[in-house]
Design a protein around this motif. Structure first.
Motif, short mmCIF file in Angstrom:
data_model
loop_
_atom_site.label_atom_id
_atom_site.label_comp_id
_atom_site.label_asym_id
_atom_site.label_seq_id
_atom_site.Cartn_x
_atom_site.Cartn_y
_atom_site.Cartn_z
N GLY A 186 1.10 -1.42 0.34
CA GLY A 186 0.35 0.05 -0.21
C GLY A 186 1.02 1.07 -0.23
N GLU A 187 1.70 0.94 0.46
CA GLU A 187 2.80 2.67 0.85
C GLU A 187 3.18 2.87 -0.68
N LEU A 188 4.09 0.89 -1.24
CA LEU A 188 4.18 1.35 -2.77
C LEU A 188 3.50 1.90 -3.76
N MET A 189 1.68 1.89 -3.39
CA MET A 189 0.68 2.42 -4.19
C MET A 189 0.78 3.89 -4.06
N LEU A 190 0.66 4.60 -2.40
CA LEU A 190 0.72 5.60 -2.14
C LEU A 190 1.97 6.38 -2.22
N TRP A 191 2.99 5.98 -2.75
CA TRP A 191 4.13 6.19 -3.53
C TRP A 191 3.85 6.32 -4.98
N ARG A 192 3.53 6.33 -5.67
CA ARG A 192 2.51 6.13 -6.96
C ARG A 192 3.67 4.94 -7.91
N ARG A 193 4.05 3.93 -7.29
CA ARG A 193 5.29 3.41 -7.37
C ARG A 193 5.01 2.33 -8.32
N ILE A 194 3.13 1.26 -7.88
CA ILE A 194 3.02 0.43 -8.06
C ILE A 194 1.48 0.61 -8.50
N ASP A 195 0.56 -0.52 -9.05
CA ASP A 195 -0.78 -0.22 -8.96
C ASP A 195 -1.05 -1.86 -9.14
N LEU A 196 -2.47 -1.80 -9.03
CA LEU A 196 -3.01 -3.25 -8.45
C LEU A 196 -4.48 -3.37 -10.37
N VAL A 197 -4.53 -3.82 -11.15
CA VAL A 197 -5.45 -4.36 -11.10
C VAL A 197 -5.48 -5.57 -11.71
N GLU A 198 -6.76 -5.65 -11.16
CA GLU A 198 -8.05 -6.44 -10.81
C GLU A 198 -6.51 -7.30 -9.57
N THR A 199 -5.86 -8.70 -9.60
CA THR A 199 -5.19 -8.83 -8.87
C THR A 199 -3.48 -9.08 -9.63
N GLU A 200 -3.65 -8.40 -9.93
CA GLU A 200 -2.26 -8.21 -10.42
C GLU A 200 -0.95 -7.12 -10.34
N ILE B 54 4.78 1.13 -12.00
CA ILE B 54 4.21 1.84 -13.17
C ILE B 54 5.58 3.26 -12.71
N ASP B 55 6.19 3.17 -12.07
CA ASP B 55 7.32 3.84 -11.79
C ASP B 55 9.18 3.25 -10.61
N ASP B 56 9.98 2.46 -11.31
CA ASP B 56 10.71 2.12 -10.55
C ASP B 56 11.81 2.60 -10.24
N ARG B 57 11.63 4.07 -9.39
CA ARG B 57 12.89 4.92 -8.87
C ARG B 57 12.52 4.40 -7.58
N PRO B 58 13.20 4.20 -6.82
CA PRO B 58 13.35 4.11 -5.39
C PRO B 58 12.60 4.97 -4.17
N THR B 59 12.50 5.08 -3.10
CA THR B 59 10.64 6.05 -3.24
C THR B 59 12.09 6.66 -1.73
N GLY B 60 12.87 6.65 -1.32
CA GLY B 60 14.22 7.15 -0.17
C GLY B 60 13.46 6.97 1.15
N ASP B 61 12.74 5.57 1.18
CA ASP B 61 12.94 4.83 2.38
C ASP B 61 13.37 3.22 2.01
N SER C 81 10.13 -0.03 1.59
CA SER C 81 9.38 0.14 0.68
C SER C 81 9.86 -0.10 -0.59
N THR C 82 11.65 0.45 -0.49
CA THR C 82 12.44 0.27 -1.28
C THR C 82 12.57 -1.39 -1.89
N ALA C 83 13.14 -1.79 -0.77
CA ALA C 83 13.54 -3.14 -1.28
C ALA C 83 12.12 -3.49 -1.14
N VAL C 84 11.01 -4.01 -1.06
CA VAL C 84 9.91 -4.47 -1.77
C VAL C 84 9.49 -4.12 -3.28
N LEU C 85 9.84 -2.71 -3.83
CA LEU C 85 10.03 -2.62 -4.84
C LEU C 85 10.51 -3.13 -5.76
#
Length: 217
Positions: A42-56, A60-67, A70-74
């Motif tokens: 969810g944090e990655l979604m709030l950072w606008r790094r990933i989206d959830l389309v149906e179940t996938e 959408i952005d592969d840059r580190p979050t600065g955290d 969350s960056t480790a998960v990305l």
């Protein structure tokens, strides 16, 4: 006295899921891991790094979050191209990975303290205790207070509240909310909570249900 700051949703969920004095978990390790895994996604979604389309999960952005957490998960999602089913990622993160990432982040912020205790038969047991009970109890208090006052929760707190419900933590920390308060909270979910985060919480709730049934089998 100023209120403690609002933390990332996974940190707030971790503190909510533990006793504010001794740090004892209110959830099983699997349920805690599923909740924290969903919170990190969810944090990655709030950072606008990933989206959830149906179940996938869709990057959408592969840059580190600065955290770091969350960056480790990305970065792990980026390495596992084609393996982006959200239930697969929740299962993976629930194996202790999400809990470890969040504990490290909270420890770096000096919000929890590592405690080592030697057993009678040798070996060392490691646990974490809150550095301050007021700070540890603040996330749940904040949700309860805003709901009972008919105040709007921001998106991060709606994610926290959704995962509190999905993991069953509401039995411990939202028990004082009456039927009217709960109805008001669900109305906020309906009107203010983005669809992809609603879907994430639903997937987490289903995963928790499956984990509970598996333990009972």
């Amino acid at each position: 006295m100023a209120s403690p700051p609002q933390l990332p949703p996974a940190d707030d969920l971790y503190l909510t899921a533990h006793d504010t004095i001794r740090g004892k978990s209110l959830l099983s390790p699997a349920t805690l891991g599923l909740g924290l895994g969903a919170a990190l996604l969810g944090e990655l979604m709030l950072w606008r790094r990933i989206d959830l389309v149906e179940t996938e999960l869709v990057i959408i952005d592969d840059r580190p979050t600065g955290d770091a957490a969350s960056t480790a998960v990305l970065e792990q999602i980026l390495r596992e191209a084609g393996q982006h089913g959200v239930r697969n990622w929740l299962a993976y993160l629930s194996t202790g990975i999400a809990t470890d990432l969040v504990e490290r982040r909270l420890a770096r912020a000096a919000l929890i303290k590592r405690v080592e205790k030697r057993g009678l038969l040798g070996g060392t047991k490691v646990s974490f205790v809150p550095a301050d009970s007021m700070t540890a109890g603040w996330p749940a208090t904040r949700i309860r207070t805003k709901v009972t006052r008919d105040e709007h929760l921001d998106v991060a707190d709606l994610l926290l509240a959704g995962l509190i419900l999905a993991t069953g933590l509401d039995q411990h920390v939202l028990a004082t909310l009456d039927a009217r308060d709960r109805a008001a909270l669900f109305e906020q979910f309906r009107r203010l909570f983005p669809a992809m985060l609603q879907q994430l919480v639903s997937q987490a709730e289903a995963a928790v249900g499956d984990a509970v049934m598996a333990r009972r089998a």
